[in-house]
Design an enzyme around this catalytic site. Structure first.
Site, mmCIF file in Angstrom:
data_model
loop_
_atom_site.group_PDB
_atom_site.id
_atom_site.type_symbol
_atom_site.label_atom_id
_atom_site.label_comp_id
_atom_site.label_asym_id
_atom_site.label_seq_id
_atom_site.Cartn_x
_atom_site.Cartn_y
_atom_site.Cartn_z
ATOM 1 N N CYS A 1 34.078 -20.642 28.885
ATOM 2 C CA CYS A 1 35.336 -20.833 28.152
ATOM 3 C C CYS A 1 36.473 -20.595 29.132
ATOM 4 O O CYS A 1 36.603 -19.490 29.688
ATOM 5 C CB CYS A 1 35.423 -19.858 26.977
ATOM 6 S SG CYS A 1 36.954 -20.059 26.059
ATOM 7 N N HIS B 1 32.181 -30.420 21.752
ATOM 8 C CA HIS B 1 33.643 -30.536 21.671
ATOM 9 C C HIS B 1 34.027 -32.020 21.770
ATOM 10 O O HIS B 1 33.391 -32.772 22.517
ATOM 11 C CB HIS B 1 34.332 -29.820 22.833
ATOM 12 C CG HIS B 1 34.127 -28.332 22.889
ATOM 13 N ND1 HIS B 1 32.922 -27.750 23.175
ATOM 14 C CD2 HIS B 1 35.005 -27.316 22.729
ATOM 15 C CE1 HIS B 1 33.059 -26.427 23.182
ATOM 16 N NE2 HIS B 1 34.317 -26.140 22.911
ATOM 17 N N CYS C 1 42.429 -26.248 26.768
ATOM 18 C CA CYS C 1 40.973 -26.102 26.887
ATOM 19 C C CYS C 1 40.524 -26.185 28.345
ATOM 20 O O CYS C 1 40.515 -27.264 28.947
ATOM 21 C CB CYS C 1 40.222 -27.139 26.049
ATOM 22 S SG CYS C 1 38.455 -26.794 25.957
HETATM 23 O O1 PYC Z 1 39.186 -23.092 27.145
HETATM 24 O O2 PYC Z 1 37.158 -23.763 27.618
HETATM 25 C C1 PYC Z 1 38.016 -23.420 26.821
HETATM 26 C C2 PYC Z 1 37.692 -23.368 25.384
HETATM 27 C C3 PYC Z 1 36.518 -23.721 24.784
HETATM 28 C C4 PYC Z 1 36.680 -23.478 23.418
HETATM 29 C C5 PYC Z 1 37.945 -23.006 23.221
HETATM 30 N N1 PYC Z 1 38.554 -22.928 24.435
#
Ligand code: PYC
Length: 310
Positions: free
Chosen positions: A85, A205, A235
């Site tokens: 993450c 995702h 993300c």
């Molecule tokens: O920042 O990799 C990320 C992430 C995954 C799910 C929520 N944030």
């Protein structure tokens, strides 16, 4: 259970410092699998309402196998244990700095998918060097009921992504509800069609891309997470997968920095360099802020001790 909450570009991270289950001492991937299969009640109770909130990702600190790492960490949301993450790693580094456990400079952190590096540039700003990322398939089309054909790339950035550019819906905050519904439908259509990122690696995702809203931005994204919440940040693992797609398509030169906007307008600075195995090594720079330090209490007579599960 002692926790510290932070947010990275609006996306919350809850670092669990102690009080979590004993997952043993094997490889982190094995410990993550054990958490997913044997401790679902535990991890949901920490993150679900009323104790947590839908957007939150937790970072369970565990002893690393690699002694050069400052810690091991296993990330999870309300639905799934994550491979990596990015926003959570920025939040974790800022939290470790807040605790005085790391200082300005470079540190290694072990995750279930490998060791990542963090550069703490100031008490709130962190550059993450992620695991090697790659586009696994381009131009994959799927029929989505009520939407039509949606075409995107499959890519790995520490988690499995389906990346759609351009988005079939304008990527604006006023469309968050519709973006959520359509990206969920896309993920379900991919699953129904048996389309995975790679063998054994499901698409967990989905990201839609649209034009940036600021002059410095490269694009704006909407990211659907496994628990159906949307990422308030751009993300980190999704940005890694996106960089791999841009690199593979010849749309972004090695070492060139771009600014990625999230759906709420928070940003990361991104770039990539060649990886040793044909992929790319992503670099993600963002900021996090510590918000709370708490002790979680699980009273035995609390009917929602394990969270609200409908
Ligand atoms: O920042 O990799 C990320 C992430 C995954 C799910 C929520 N944030």
């Amino acid at each position: 259970m002692h926790v510290i909450d932070s947010h990275t570009g609006g996306e919350p991270t809850r670092v669990i410092l102690d009080g979590g289950p004993d997952l043993g001492t094997g490889p982190l991937a094995e410990r993550a699998a054990r958490l997913a299969t044997e401790y679902r009640d535990f991890y949901r109770s920490v993150i679900l309402e009323p104790r947590g909130q839908p957007a939150m990702v937790c970072a369970l600190l565990v002893p690393p196998v690699d002694p050069t790492c400052v810690t091991g960490v296993i990330y999870f949301d309300a639905e799934a244990v994550l491979g990596m993450c990015g926003h959570g790693t920025i939040g974790l580094a800022v939290t470790l700095a807040h605790l005085g456990r790391i200082g300005i400079g470079q540190h290694r952190i072990e995750t279930p998918v490998g060791v990542v590096t963090v550069d703490l540039l100031d008490p709130n700003t962190v550059r993450v060097t992620n695991v090697e990322s790659r586009r696994t398939r381009s131009g994959v089309s799927v029929e989505v009921a009520g939407v039509g054909t949606v075409t995107g790339d499959l890519a790995y950035g520490g988690n499995g992504f389906f990346i759609v550019d351009p988005s079939p819906i304008p990527v604006t905050a006023s469309n968050i509800r519709q973006l959520s519904e359509v990206t969920i439908a896309v993920r379900e259509a991919l699953q129904a069609a048996g389309i995975t990122c790679a063998p054994g690696m499901p698409v967990d995702h989905v990201i839609f891309y649209g034009p940036a809203e600021t002059p410095e931005g490269h694009s704006r994204n909407f990211v659907l997470c496994p628990d159906d919440a949307y990422d308030r940040s751009p993300c980190g693992t999704g940005s890694s997968a996106r960089l791999a797609c841009l690199a593979a398509a010849g749309r972004l030169a090695e070492g060139t920095e771009i600014v990625q906007e999230s759906i709420i307008g928070s940003t990361y600075r991104l770039s990539w360099r060649k990886g040793p195995n044909g992929g790319i090594i992503p670099s993600i720079t963002g900021s996090a802020y510590v918000m709370a330090e708490s002790r979680l209490i699980f009273q035995v007579d609390d009917p929602f001790r394990l969270g609200i599960v409908l």
